[in-house]
Scaffold this motif. Structure first.
Motif, PDB file in Angstrom:
ATOM      1  N   LYS A  48       0.833  -1.203   0.000  1.00  0.00           N
ATOM      2  CA  LYS A  48       0.000   0.000   0.000  1.00  0.00           C
ATOM      3  C   LYS A  48       0.872   1.259   0.000  1.00  0.00           C
ATOM      4  N   HIS A  49       1.984   1.221   0.720  1.00  0.00           N
ATOM      5  CA  HIS A  49       2.903   2.362   0.711  1.00  0.00           C
ATOM      6  C   HIS A  49       3.460   2.574  -0.698  1.00  0.00           C
ATOM      7  N   ASP A  50       3.918   1.494  -1.317  1.00  0.00           N
ATOM      8  CA  ASP A  50       4.441   1.602  -2.680  1.00  0.00           C
ATOM      9  C   ASP A  50       3.369   2.132  -3.641  1.00  0.00           C
ATOM     10  N   LYS A  51       2.147   1.631  -3.483  1.00  0.00           N
ATOM     11  CA  LYS A  51       1.047   2.062  -4.350  1.00  0.00           C
ATOM     12  C   LYS A  51       0.758   3.548  -4.133  1.00  0.00           C
ATOM     13  N   PHE A  52       0.771   3.979  -2.853  1.00  0.00           N
ATOM     14  CA  PHE A  52       0.522   5.376  -2.556  1.00  0.00           C
ATOM     15  C   PHE A  52       1.603   6.269  -3.158  1.00  0.00           C
ATOM     16  N   GLU A  53       2.857   5.830  -3.109  1.00  0.00           N
ATOM     17  CA  GLU A  53       3.941   6.602  -3.723  1.00  0.00           C
ATOM     18  C   GLU A  53       3.739   6.703  -5.232  1.00  0.00           C
ATOM     19  N   ARG A  54       3.269   5.618  -5.853  1.00  0.00           N
ATOM     20  CA  ARG A  54       2.982   5.668  -7.291  1.00  0.00           C
ATOM     21  C   ARG A  54       1.850   6.655  -7.565  1.00  0.00           C
ATOM     22  N   ILE A  55       0.804   6.609  -6.752  1.00  0.00           N
ATOM     23  CA  ILE A  55      -0.322   7.526  -6.915  1.00  0.00           C
ATOM     24  C   ILE A  55       0.157   8.971  -6.789  1.00  0.00           C
ATOM     25  N   LYS A  56       0.971   9.252  -5.778  1.00  0.00           N
ATOM     26  CA  LYS A  56       1.494  10.608  -5.611  1.00  0.00           C
ATOM     27  C   LYS A  56       2.306  11.028  -6.823  1.00  0.00           C
ATOM     28  N   ASN A  57       3.143  10.139  -7.330  1.00  0.00           N
ATOM     29  CA  ASN A  57       3.956  10.458  -8.494  1.00  0.00           C
ATOM     30  C   ASN A  57       3.080  10.740  -9.715  1.00  0.00           C
ATOM     31  N   LEU A  58       2.087   9.891  -9.943  1.00  0.00           N
ATOM     32  CA  LEU A  58       1.205  10.100 -11.092  1.00  0.00           C
ATOM     33  C   LEU A  58       0.405  11.396 -10.953  1.00  0.00           C
ATOM     34  N   PHE A  59      -0.028  11.711  -9.745  1.00  0.00           N
ATOM     35  CA  PHE A  59      -0.882  12.877  -9.544  1.00  0.00           C
ATOM     36  C   PHE A  59      -0.101  14.186  -9.508  1.00  0.00           C
ATOM     37  N   PHE A  60       1.001  14.208  -8.763  1.00  0.00           N
ATOM     38  CA  PHE A  60       1.712  15.461  -8.555  1.00  0.00           C
ATOM     39  C   PHE A  60       2.826  15.709  -9.567  1.00  0.00           C
ATOM     40  N   VAL A  61       3.527  14.672  -9.973  1.00  0.00           N
ATOM     41  CA  VAL A  61       4.716  14.847 -10.802  1.00  0.00           C
ATOM     42  C   VAL A  61       4.412  14.672 -12.280  1.00  0.00           C
ATOM     43  N   PRO A  67       0.764   7.410 -18.455  1.00  0.00           N
ATOM     44  CA  PRO A  67       1.531   6.310 -17.849  1.00  0.00           C
ATOM     45  C   PRO A  67       1.772   5.175 -18.849  1.00  0.00           C
ATOM     46  N   GLN A  68       2.897   4.535 -18.706  1.00  0.00           N
ATOM     47  CA  GLN A  68       3.247   3.420 -19.584  1.00  0.00           C
ATOM     48  C   GLN A  68       2.533   2.128 -19.194  1.00  0.00           C
ATOM     49  N   PHE A  69       2.262   1.929 -17.898  1.00  0.00           N
ATOM     50  CA  PHE A  69       1.743   0.651 -17.448  1.00  0.00           C
ATOM     51  C   PHE A  69       0.424   0.761 -16.691  1.00  0.00           C
ATOM     52  N   GLU A  70       0.352   1.622 -15.725  1.00  0.00           N
ATOM     53  CA  GLU A  70      -0.804   1.643 -14.827  1.00  0.00           C
ATOM     54  C   GLU A  70      -1.268   3.080 -14.621  1.00  0.00           C
ATOM     55  N   THR A  71      -2.549   3.320 -14.858  1.00  0.00           N
ATOM     56  CA  THR A  71      -3.096   4.661 -14.698  1.00  0.00           C
ATOM     57  C   THR A  71      -3.343   4.980 -13.228  1.00  0.00           C
ATOM     58  N   LEU A  72      -3.619   6.244 -12.976  1.00  0.00           N
ATOM     59  CA  LEU A  72      -3.975   6.683 -11.637  1.00  0.00           C
ATOM     60  C   LEU A  72      -5.201   5.921 -11.142  1.00  0.00           C
ATOM     61  N   ARG A  73      -6.182   5.778 -11.996  1.00  0.00           N
ATOM     62  CA  ARG A  73      -7.403   5.057 -11.641  1.00  0.00           C
ATOM     63  C   ARG A  73      -7.110   3.606 -11.280  1.00  0.00           C
ATOM     64  N   GLU A  74      -6.300   2.939 -12.096  1.00  0.00           N
ATOM     65  CA  GLU A  74      -5.941   1.539 -11.825  1.00  0.00           C
ATOM     66  C   GLU A  74      -5.168   1.413 -10.513  1.00  0.00           C
ATOM     67  N   SER A  75      -4.346   2.394 -10.214  1.00  0.00           N
ATOM     68  CA  SER A  75      -3.594   2.374  -8.960  1.00  0.00           C
ATOM     69  C   SER A  75      -4.529   2.455  -7.762  1.00  0.00           C
ATOM     70  N   PHE A  76      -5.556   3.291  -7.861  1.00  0.00           N
ATOM     71  CA  PHE A  76      -6.527   3.380  -6.764  1.00  0.00           C
ATOM     72  C   PHE A  76      -7.343   2.101  -6.628  1.00  0.00           C
ATOM     73  N   ILE A  77      -7.648   1.446  -7.733  1.00  0.00           N
ATOM     74  CA  ILE A  77      -8.374   0.169  -7.644  1.00  0.00           C
ATOM     75  C   ILE A  77      -7.494  -0.883  -6.973  1.00  0.00           C
ATOM     76  N   ASP A  78      -6.217  -0.932  -7.298  1.00  0.00           N
ATOM     77  CA  ASP A  78      -5.302  -1.850  -6.614  1.00  0.00           C
ATOM     78  C   ASP A  78      -5.272  -1.564  -5.114  1.00  0.00           C
ATOM     79  N   ASP A  79      -5.243  -0.278  -4.748  1.00  0.00           N
ATOM     80  CA  ASP A  79      -5.240   0.091  -3.335  1.00  0.00           C
ATOM     81  C   ASP A  79      -6.512  -0.398  -2.646  1.00  0.00           C
ATOM     82  N   LEU A  80      -7.646  -0.252  -3.311  1.00  0.00           N
ATOM     83  CA  LEU A  80      -8.914  -0.765  -2.787  1.00  0.00           C
ATOM     84  C   LEU A  80      -8.820  -2.272  -2.560  1.00  0.00           C
ATOM     85  N   ASN A  81      -8.239  -2.978  -3.518  1.00  0.00           N
ATOM     86  CA  ASN A  81      -8.116  -4.431  -3.395  1.00  0.00           C
ATOM     87  C   ASN A  81      -7.152  -4.839  -2.290  1.00  0.00           C
TER      88      ASN A  81
END
Length: 96
Positions: A48-61, A67-81
């Motif tokens: 979840k920490h790694d996923k949150f860091e990815r979300i922050k990177n996709l959103f802020f940076v 994205p090449q592999f996983e969208t912001l939306r997909e990252s949040f769905i993974d976090d939900l799971n």
């Protein structure tokens, strides 16, 4: 948005998350969670920490980059799971 529309949207999101979780569970099995160093909950916290860091990177940076592999939306769905898996671990329902 009406209450009925809201409920339909929530169900659609949870159905999508469910489908993805089942597909990934079939690919990875339970051991990738249950055999994590420090135990399943620790492994989920790290994921979840790694996923949150990815979300922050996709959103802020990388807001304007595709994205090449996983969208912001997909990252949040993974976090939900990961949260759903954590509930099963806490409840003693996650396979060892």
């Amino acid at each position: 948005m009406t209450e009925v529309e809201f409920e339909k949207e929530v169900k659609k999101i949870f159905d999508e998350a469910y489908t993805l979780l089942i597909r990934k569970h079939r690919d990875y099995g339970p051991k990738n969670i249950s055999s994590a160093p420090g135990g399943a909950l620790n492994g989920l916290i790290v994921r979840k920490h790694d996923k949150f860091e990815r979300i922050k990177n996709l959103f802020f940076v990388r807001q304007n980059d595709k994205p090449q592999f996983e969208t912001l939306r997909e990252s949040f769905i993974d976090d939900l799971n990961y949260s759903a898996i954590a509930m099963m671990v806490i409840d003693g329902k996650w396979p060892e």
